[in-house]
Scaffold this motif. Sequence first.
Motif, PDB file in Angstrom:
ATOM      1  N   VAL A   1       5.810-102.795  29.192  1.00  0.00           N
ATOM      2  CA  VAL A   1       6.083-101.883  28.505  1.00  0.00           C
ATOM      3  C   VAL A   1       7.184-102.764  27.239  1.00  0.00           C
ATOM      4  N   ALA A   2       7.404-103.918  27.770  1.00  0.00           N
ATOM      5  CA  ALA A   2       8.579-105.188  27.269  1.00  0.00           C
ATOM      6  C   ALA A   2       8.089-105.755  26.561  1.00  0.00           C
ATOM      7  N   GLY A   3       6.554-106.060  27.224  1.00  0.00           N
ATOM      8  CA  GLY A   3       6.017-106.768  26.270  1.00  0.00           C
ATOM      9  C   GLY A   3       4.806-106.658  24.838  1.00  0.00           C
ATOM     10  N   TYR A   4       4.866-105.716  24.700  1.00  0.00           N
ATOM     11  CA  TYR A   4       4.031-104.587  23.944  1.00  0.00           C
ATOM     12  C   TYR A   4       4.788-104.337  22.673  1.00  0.00           C
ATOM     13  N   PHE A   5       6.140-103.535  23.466  1.00  0.00           N
ATOM     14  CA  PHE A   5       6.748-103.100  22.357  1.00  0.00           C
ATOM     15  C   PHE A   5       7.672-103.741  22.074  1.00  0.00           C
TER      16      PHE A   5
ATOM     17  N   VAL B   1       4.920-111.661  34.491  1.00  0.00           N
ATOM     18  CA  VAL B   1       3.431-112.227  34.008  1.00  0.00           C
ATOM     19  C   VAL B   1       2.994-111.657  33.379  1.00  0.00           C
ATOM     20  N   THR B   2       3.263-110.220  33.597  1.00  0.00           N
ATOM     21  CA  THR B   2       2.792-108.996  33.047  1.00  0.00           C
ATOM     22  C   THR B   2       3.088-108.691  31.536  1.00  0.00           C
ATOM     23  N   ARG B   3       4.913-109.494  30.900  1.00  0.00           N
ATOM     24  CA  ARG B   3       4.967-109.883  29.842  1.00  0.00           C
ATOM     25  C   ARG B   3       4.524-110.456  28.398  1.00  0.00           C
ATOM     26  N   GLY B   4       4.210-111.589  29.894  1.00  0.00           N
ATOM     27  CA  GLY B   4       3.866-112.703  29.011  1.00  0.00           C
ATOM     28  C   GLY B   4       2.478-112.909  28.626  1.00  0.00           C
ATOM     29  N   VAL B   5       2.101-111.644  29.332  1.00  0.00           N
ATOM     30  CA  VAL B   5       0.410-111.706  28.986  1.00  0.00           C
ATOM     31  C   VAL B   5       0.306-110.570  27.925  1.00  0.00           C
ATOM     32  N   ALA B   6       1.368-109.429  28.074  1.00  0.00           N
ATOM     33  CA  ALA B   6       1.422-108.357  27.072  1.00  0.00           C
ATOM     34  C   ALA B   6       1.438-108.798  25.338  1.00  0.00           C
ATOM     35  N   LEU B   7       2.976-109.606  25.542  1.00  0.00           N
ATOM     36  CA  LEU B   7       3.417-110.557  24.432  1.00  0.00           C
ATOM     37  C   LEU B   7       2.389-111.268  23.333  1.00  0.00           C
ATOM     38  N   SER B   8       0.685-112.352  24.614  1.00  0.00           N
ATOM     39  CA  SER B   8      -0.029-112.688  23.769  1.00  0.00           C
ATOM     40  C   SER B   8      -0.511-111.859  22.945  1.00  0.00           C
TER      41      SER B   8
END
Length: 292
Positions: free
Chosen positions: A114-118, A171-178
């Motif tokens: 949620v943090a990385g995508y939105f 880790v999930t935030r970093g992947v979602a940002l990419s």
Amino acid sequence: MAGIATAPEQLTSAPPRARRRLLSRVPFLIVGLYLLVAVLGPPLIGYDPVNTSLEDRLLPPGSETSTGGTAWFGTDGLGRDVLAQIVHGTRTSVLIGVSTVAISCLVGVVLGAVAGYFRSAVDAVLARVFDILLAFPAILLAIVIAGAFDRSVLLVVVALSATGWISFARVTRGVALSIRERPWVDAARVLGVPRRTILLRHVLPFTAGPVVALATLEFALVVLAEAGLSFLGIGLPASTVSWGQTIANGKEYLEPQWWISTLPGIALSLLIINVGILGDQLTARHRRGRTD
């Protein structure tokens, strides 16, 4: 007979790549053996942590007990079988490790995605929460939580999950940002696909590799932390067998009765080392997959 090679000869004569492939499977076999012992061991080896047999106290490994059985790993200061404690402690460690990692993974992946995508305010708030929680040493926070309430398995899982989810979230935030900047995500966004669907179908699947690799490493840390809490006497209750408790029970007999603390310590070390190697292999495999 001529022409038939033995297993050691086959191993030494195998190409280096084949030997490396064979050795890389050793952690899988050892971890699988621990899981098998955790599932099938306790029903086969009965154990009552409350019942004591003072006639059998401090027996060395391989001694015969008063009931006619054999204490293969010896007994402790209260006459309790050390092998049975190791077997039942394996189930406890695996149960707490899997439960803690599952909760941490679920919470961390959801918040990180949620943090990385939105982005926007959600990412800013969660990023500050990550920074605040990282300022506190994880084991100290677990000690505070475990020491403030009555000892139980649920409390240990909650105490270890309190900070365990942060690694998964980062880790999930970093992947979602990419991933959110990839062309197929932009195409789905232009076509009017709901953001929730984009997140579930086009972003989260790409977090599986790094999350699985991280989960194995976190499992080893959780098992070690649980043993540490039980060793200090603020982890599991006395009615629940733990490697940490067994090691603590033998600290008064370290020199003459070495097996009480040494054998559970070896079992704990083997599990942590092999899970760590397994996690490194999964991480390396994920990185190779990204570069291919």
